[in-house]
Design a protein around this motif. Sequence first.
Motif, mmCIF file in Angstrom:
data_model
loop_
_atom_site.group_PDB
_atom_site.id
_atom_site.type_symbol
_atom_site.label_atom_id
_atom_site.label_comp_id
_atom_site.label_asym_id
_atom_site.label_seq_id
_atom_site.Cartn_x
_atom_site.Cartn_y
_atom_site.Cartn_z
ATOM 1 N N ARG A 8 0.854 -1.209 0.000
ATOM 2 C CA ARG A 8 0.000 0.000 0.000
ATOM 3 C C ARG A 8 0.888 1.256 0.000
ATOM 4 N NH1 ARG A 8 -2.967 -3.010 3.614
ATOM 5 N NH2 ARG A 8 -1.984 -2.047 5.446
ATOM 6 N N TYR A 9 1.929 1.265 0.821
ATOM 7 C CA TYR A 9 2.791 2.443 0.992
ATOM 8 C C TYR A 9 3.515 2.775 -0.313
ATOM 9 C CZ TYR A 9 6.455 5.384 3.013
ATOM 10 O OH TYR A 9 7.299 6.419 3.292
ATOM 11 N N THR A 10 4.057 1.731 -0.972
ATOM 12 C CA THR A 10 4.848 1.990 -2.184
ATOM 13 C C THR A 10 3.965 2.261 -3.406
ATOM 14 O OG1 THR A 10 5.041 -0.422 -2.371
ATOM 15 C CG2 THR A 10 6.930 0.752 -1.466
ATOM 16 N N ALA A 11 2.700 1.822 -3.343
ATOM 17 C CA ALA A 11 1.796 2.083 -4.485
ATOM 18 C C ALA A 11 1.442 3.565 -4.563
ATOM 19 C CB ALA A 11 0.526 1.254 -4.327
ATOM 20 N N THR A 12 1.531 4.270 -3.430
ATOM 21 C CA THR A 12 1.156 5.700 -3.399
ATOM 22 C C THR A 12 2.286 6.554 -2.836
ATOM 23 O OG1 THR A 12 0.273 5.338 -1.188
ATOM 24 C CG2 THR A 12 -1.286 5.143 -3.033
ATOM 25 N N LEU A 13 3.530 6.062 -2.908
ATOM 26 C CA LEU A 13 4.668 6.749 -2.289
ATOM 27 C C LEU A 13 4.889 8.140 -2.886
ATOM 28 C CD1 LEU A 13 7.186 6.472 -0.369
ATOM 29 C CD2 LEU A 13 8.447 5.775 -2.414
ATOM 30 N N HIS A 14 4.940 9.133 -2.023
ATOM 31 C CA HIS A 14 5.337 10.483 -2.424
ATOM 32 C C HIS A 14 6.410 10.925 -1.450
ATOM 33 C CE1 HIS A 14 2.530 11.453 -5.674
ATOM 34 N NE2 HIS A 14 1.716 10.596 -5.065
ATOM 35 N N ALA A 15 7.616 11.062 -1.952
ATOM 36 C CA ALA A 15 8.738 11.442 -1.091
ATOM 37 C C ALA A 15 9.398 12.693 -1.647
ATOM 38 C CB ALA A 15 9.751 10.286 -1.045
ATOM 39 N N ARG A 16 10.330 13.251 -0.867
ATOM 40 C CA ARG A 16 11.028 14.455 -1.342
ATOM 41 C C ARG A 16 12.077 14.065 -2.393
ATOM 42 N NH1 ARG A 16 11.209 14.310 4.088
ATOM 43 N NH2 ARG A 16 9.787 15.709 5.186
ATOM 44 N N PRO A 17 12.482 15.041 -3.252
ATOM 45 C CA PRO A 17 13.593 14.764 -4.181
ATOM 46 C C PRO A 17 14.867 14.483 -3.389
ATOM 47 C CG PRO A 17 12.706 17.004 -4.502
ATOM 48 C CD PRO A 17 11.970 16.394 -3.353
ATOM 49 N N PRO A 18 15.871 13.735 -3.918
ATOM 50 C CA PRO A 18 15.846 13.204 -5.283
ATOM 51 C C PRO A 18 15.250 11.807 -5.363
ATOM 52 C CG PRO A 18 18.001 12.826 -4.351
ATOM 53 C CD PRO A 18 17.175 13.529 -3.267
ATOM 54 N N MET A 19 14.426 11.434 -4.419
ATOM 55 C CA MET A 19 13.844 10.092 -4.454
ATOM 56 C C MET A 19 12.922 9.977 -5.663
ATOM 57 S SD MET A 19 13.157 7.124 -3.606
ATOM 58 C CE MET A 19 11.815 6.072 -4.175
ATOM 59 N N PRO A 20 13.211 9.059 -6.608
ATOM 60 C CA PRO A 20 12.335 8.901 -7.792
ATOM 61 C C PRO A 20 11.077 8.105 -7.432
ATOM 62 C CG PRO A 20 14.193 7.392 -7.949
ATOM 63 C CD PRO A 20 14.385 8.174 -6.676
ATOM 64 N N ASP A 21 10.203 8.730 -6.610
ATOM 65 C CA ASP A 21 9.024 8.006 -6.110
ATOM 66 C C ASP A 21 8.122 7.524 -7.247
ATOM 67 O OD1 ASP A 21 7.513 11.111 -4.761
ATOM 68 O OD2 ASP A 21 8.132 10.537 -6.791
ATOM 69 N N PHE A 22 8.106 8.278 -8.364
ATOM 70 C CA PHE A 22 7.273 7.908 -9.513
ATOM 71 C C PHE A 22 7.680 6.531 -10.032
ATOM 72 C CE2 PHE A 22 10.555 11.043 -10.208
ATOM 73 C CZ PHE A 22 11.424 10.379 -11.037
ATOM 74 N N ASN A 23 9.004 6.196 -9.922
ATOM 75 C CA ASN A 23 9.466 4.880 -10.404
ATOM 76 C C ASN A 23 8.930 3.764 -9.516
ATOM 77 O OD1 ASN A 23 10.878 5.988 -12.482
ATOM 78 N ND2 ASN A 23 12.857 5.967 -11.442
ATOM 79 N N MET A 27 6.188 0.616 -10.335
ATOM 80 C CA MET A 27 6.626 -0.785 -10.277
ATOM 81 C C MET A 27 5.426 -1.717 -10.151
ATOM 82 S SD MET A 27 9.863 -1.030 -7.740
ATOM 83 C CE MET A 27 11.417 -0.236 -8.155
ATOM 84 N N SER A 28 5.551 -2.928 -10.719
ATOM 85 C CA SER A 28 4.472 -3.910 -10.605
ATOM 86 C C SER A 28 4.367 -4.350 -9.138
ATOM 87 C CB SER A 28 4.783 -5.142 -11.467
ATOM 88 O OG SER A 28 5.946 -5.785 -10.935
ATOM 89 N N GLU A 29 3.194 -4.889 -8.765
ATOM 90 C CA GLU A 29 3.012 -5.367 -7.391
ATOM 91 C C GLU A 29 4.024 -6.478 -7.108
ATOM 92 O OE1 GLU A 29 -0.154 -7.919 -4.857
ATOM 93 O OE2 GLU A 29 -0.958 -6.092 -5.819
ATOM 94 N N SER A 30 4.256 -7.345 -8.099
ATOM 95 C CA SER A 30 5.185 -8.465 -7.847
ATOM 96 C C SER A 30 6.608 -7.941 -7.625
ATOM 97 C CB SER A 30 5.149 -9.460 -9.006
ATOM 98 O OG SER A 30 5.542 -8.807 -10.187
ATOM 99 N N ASP A 31 7.001 -6.862 -8.346
ATOM 100 C CA ASP A 31 8.345 -6.305 -8.112
ATOM 101 C C ASP A 31 8.429 -5.657 -6.730
ATOM 102 O OD1 ASP A 31 9.313 -5.205 -11.495
ATOM 103 O OD2 ASP A 31 9.374 -7.158 -10.489
ATOM 104 N N ARG A 32 7.364 -4.949 -6.321
ATOM 105 C CA ARG A 32 7.417 -4.311 -5.004
ATOM 106 C C ARG A 32 7.380 -5.368 -3.902
ATOM 107 N NH1 ARG A 32 2.943 -1.557 -4.363
ATOM 108 N NH2 ARG A 32 2.006 -2.076 -6.372
ATOM 109 N N ARG A 33 6.661 -6.479 -4.176
ATOM 110 C CA ARG A 33 6.624 -7.585 -3.208
ATOM 111 C C ARG A 33 8.026 -8.215 -3.115
ATOM 112 N NH1 ARG A 33 2.114 -10.051 -1.342
ATOM 113 N NH2 ARG A 33 0.690 -9.289 -2.960
#
Length: 79
Positions: A8-23, A27-33
């Motif tokens: 849940r956290y990584t599906a909607t991650l919004h962090a400060r730069p330079p964190m590429p949160d959009f990447n 990511m697919s659920e299986s990659d984040r898992r």
Amino acid sequence: MDEAEWLRYTATLHARPPMPDFNVRAMSESDRRALYRFIRALGPAGEPAPAYLPPGTEAPLPYVKWMLPAPPAAAPAAG
Ligand code: HEM
């Protein structure tokens, strides 16, 4: 976090730069898992990363300074 919380956290991650949160959001659920299981397999967490500092605050050394090139000079107005 447990695995479900991480997903849940990584599906909607919004962090400060330079964190590429959009990447991470892309990511697919299986990659984040897989990331979760890999990181947990590394064992207990180490020291927390240094906290965010507000603009204009000098960070203690060492740090990486990302210098953007100066913007190109504006083209002279035509005519
Ligand atoms: C697979 C690649 C990456 C993953 C999965 C990832 C994951 C994360 C996550 C989950 C957080 C939030 C941590 C928290 O809430 O405590 C975070 C924060 C951060 N990441 Fe990444 N990250 C990745 C790549 C990168 C890269 C390439 C950079 C730098 C170029 C970076 C820089 C940062 C920074 C600076 C923060 C803190 C942002 C803040 O203060 O809001 N990360 N990352």
